[in-house]
Write an enzyme that holds these catalytic residues in place. Structure first.
Site, PDB file in Angstrom:
ATOM      1  N   CYS A   8      44.906  38.822  51.900  1.00 32.75           N
ATOM      2  CA  CYS A   8      46.226  39.455  51.914  1.00 32.75           C
ATOM      3  C   CYS A   8      46.914  39.025  53.210  1.00 32.75           C
ATOM      4  CB  CYS A   8      46.136  40.979  51.745  1.00 32.75           C
ATOM      5  SG  CYS A   8      45.338  41.877  53.076  1.00 32.75           S
ATOM      6  N   ARG A  14      44.745  45.715  51.677  1.00 37.18           N
ATOM      7  CA  ARG A  14      44.380  45.322  50.315  1.00 37.18           C
ATOM      8  C   ARG A  14      43.102  44.501  50.216  1.00 37.18           C
ATOM      9  NH1 ARG A  14      50.029  42.648  48.937  1.00 37.18           N
ATOM     10  NH2 ARG A  14      49.799  42.154  51.156  1.00 37.18           N
ATOM     11  N   ASP A 113      52.113  45.377  48.961  1.00 36.49           N
ATOM     12  CA  ASP A 113      51.526  45.755  50.244  1.00 36.49           C
ATOM     13  C   ASP A 113      51.855  47.218  50.565  1.00 36.49           C
ATOM     14  OD1 ASP A 113      50.455  45.835  52.765  1.00 36.49           O
ATOM     15  OD2 ASP A 113      51.563  44.107  53.521  1.00 36.49           O
TER      16      ASP A 113
END
Length: 144
Positions: A8, A14, A113
Site C-alpha cells: 500500500c 492496509r 486508504d
C-alpha cells in the site's frame, strides 16, 4: 507459491492487514508487506491494530518498510490495494510486470486508504481486504 508481497502507501494500514490474513490462510507461505511511501519503522496504525484484534489477529509487532527491488525480486506474487499502486510499482521496478495484481482483482475493486479516517473506514477496508484474500487464496493454492 513461497513468497507473497502486499503493498500500500504507508505500510501501516492496509498492507499489514492483508499480510496477516494471507499468512493465516496460506500456511507455509512467507508473506511480507511494504509501502510505496512507507513510514519506515513505524508501527501499524492503532485503528488497524484494533480492527485486526477484533478479528482475532495481531499486527502489534508490525514495523513499516519501504518496497524495494530486493523484495520485489524475492516474491512470486505482489498484491496491491489500488490500480495506481500497480502502475507505480511497474514503473519503478519493471521486473515486477506480470506478477503485480490488485487484491481486489477478481472482484474488480480497489481498497480505499483509511489513513486518518474514523474506525468505520478501517472496518470497510478490512472487509474489502478480507474479500480480496478470500478471492485469491484458492487461486494461489492452484498455482502452488
Amino acid at each position: 507459491m513461497k513468497h507473497i508481497l502486499t503493498v500500500c502507501i504507508g505500510n501501516i494500514c492496509r498492507s499489514p492487514l492483508a499480510q496477516v490474513l494471507l499468512a493465516r490462510d496460506l500456511p507455509g507461505t512467507t508473506v511480507w508487506s511494504a509501502g510505496l511511501g512507507a513510514l519506515v519503522g513505524q508501527g501499524a496504525d492503532p485503528l488497524s491494530i484494533e480492527v485486526a484484534a477484533a478479528h482475532g489477529l495481531d499486527i502489534s509487532a508490525h514495523r513499516a518498510q519501504q518496497v524495494s527491488s530486493f523484495l520485489c525480486q524475492q516474491t512470486e506474487l505482489i498484491l496491491v490495494m489500488e490500480q495506481s499502486h500497480k502502475s507505480q510499482l511497474e514503473q519503478q521496478f519493471p521486473v515486477v510486470r506480470g506478477k503485480v495484481f490488485t487484491l481486489g482483482h477478481y472482484g474488480k475493486f480497489d481498497i480505499a486508504d483509511p489513513y486518518r479516517q474514523p474506525r468505520e473506514a478501517f472496518d470497510t477496508a478490512f472487509a474489502a481486504i478480507a474479500q480480496g484474500v478470500a478471492d485469491w487464496v484458492p487461486r494461489i493454492h492452484k498455482l502452488s
